[in-house]
Design a protein around this motif. Structure first.
Motif: not given
Length: 179
Positions: A88-97
């Motif tokens: 959650l802190s750095g994952g690209m998928m979290a940012g995309v979502l």
């Protein structure tokens, strides 16, 4: 085939406590919350698939995020029981979502009549659950392009190959890809 849908996996991962929390947020019962979650997850996954197919910077970002989710080092994440702090802190998928959450909230609001800010709050609760389900599905071998399935993992940022590649990888993780 009786394989559970992506929405079913999200609802299972969500659990009764979070579903009850969402029901309270929506001012409905758990069945109403379940319907809203299914609608929201469907809109989010559709948005991801649409963005992944785009031949622009947004499409590249989604494809990189999918490749990141499918990488072997993330396999251990699925054993954390939903504790996805690092992802959650750095994952690209979290940012995309997070980026697709506003248009999804607007679309779901229009379809359900639930105010967009309320849907946005539901999405905030769903993002960690979606990440957990993505990781579990990628780790379980439901993706043909991962090393666990005997194939080579696509390079992060690689363009999808004709007739396959990361677009199929996303479809397979979501349950709607080529078999």
């Amino acid at each position: 085939m009786s394989e559970p849908s992506f929405q079913d996996d999200v609802l299972q991962e969500l659990g009764d406590d979070k579903l009850t929390e969402i029901a309270g947020l929506l001012g409905t019962d758990t069945n109403g919350a379940r319907d809203t979650v299914a609608e929201t997850v469907g809109a989010m996954t559709g948005g991801l698939q649409e963005k992944a197919a785009a031949d622009d910077d947004g499409g590249v970002e989604v494809r990189q995020a999918v490749a990141e989710v499918a990488e072997p080092p993330l396999r251990g994440v699925s054993t954390l029981g939903g504790g996805l702090g690092g992802m959650l802190s750095g994952g690209m998928m979290a940012g995309v979502l997070a980026k697709i959450s506003k248009p999804v909230a607007g679309a779901v609001s229009k379809k359900t009549g639930i105010p967009a800010p309320t849907i946005s709050r539901v999405i905030e609760l769903l993002i960690p659950v979606l990440l957990a389900v993505f990781a579990k599905r990628a780790a379980s071998g439901k993706t043909a392009g991962t090393p666990a399935a005997g194939g080579a993992a696509p390079a992060p940022g690689a363009a999808p190959a004709a007739g396959g590649g990361l677009g199929d990888l996303l479809g397979q993780i979501l349950g709607g890809g080529k078999k």
